[in-house]
Design an enzyme around this catalytic site. Structure first.
Site, PDB file in Angstrom:
ATOM      1  N   CYS A  51       0.858  -1.185   0.000  1.00  0.00           N
ATOM      2  CA  CYS A  51       0.000   0.000   0.000  1.00  0.00           C
ATOM      3  C   CYS A  51       0.893   1.234   0.000  1.00  0.00           C
ATOM      4  CB  CYS A  51      -0.894   0.031   1.242  1.00  0.00           C
ATOM      5  SG  CYS A  51      -2.097  -1.302   1.319  1.00  0.00           S
ATOM      6  N   GLN A  52       0.540   2.214  -0.815  1.00  0.00           N
ATOM      7  CA  GLN A  52       1.303   3.450  -0.854  1.00  0.00           C
ATOM      8  C   GLN A  52       1.143   4.208   0.465  1.00  0.00           C
ATOM      9  OE1 GLN A  52       0.221   6.072  -4.084  1.00  0.00           O
ATOM     10  NE2 GLN A  52       2.372   6.302  -4.612  1.00  0.00           N
TER      11      GLN A  52
END
Length: 140
Positions: A51-52
């Site tokens: 996940c960013q």
């Protein structure tokens, strides 16, 4: 997770949104309903890779054998997506979570086509992590 809609109501609420902006705002509102994580839950083991944004998902089982979720994110829209995923898996056992493909629900919500590629990848990472954690819970 008291106060959150069930799957059917979630789909109904999404269908009532007139455009993507309203859906986006609804997702953010859902995220605001997540209770804060404890320091114990905010551990590296619960941090989701892929996940960013930073996303934490903690899972345990209730005395009835259902999975109990806790989560958070440092991004409002992602926090809302965490809630959507939790709603889809709410009340299920670890085995039911492993067996359930939630991707069709995202198609029903018309979410997939409106997410940026990085958010779509993050959503996929969340789903994979939840299923992997469910397998660990099932194994005991």
């Amino acid at each position: 997770m008291a106060g959150l809609p069930d799957k059917d109501k979630l789909i109904r609420n999404f269908s009532r949104c007139l455009n993507w902006e309203e859906k986006y705002l609804y997702v953010i509102e859902l995220g605001a309903q997540l209770p804060p994580l404890t320091e114990q839950q905010r551990q590296p083991d619960n941090l989701i890779s892929g996940c960013q944004s930073q996303v934490w998902i903690a899972m345990s089982t209730s005395t009835e054998g259902q999975v109990v979720f806790a989560g958070d994110s440092d991004a409002a829209i992602v926090k809302g997506l965490v809630v959507v995923v939790f709603i889809l898996y709410q009340g299920l056992t670890p085995q039911q979570i492993i067996d359930l493909d939630v991707r069709p629900f995202f198609a029903d919500l018309a979410l997939s086509q409106h997410l940026t590629p990085s958010r779509s990848q993050g959503l996929e990472a969340m789903i994979r992590a939840i299923r992997a954690k469910a397998a660990v819970l099932k194994a005991g």
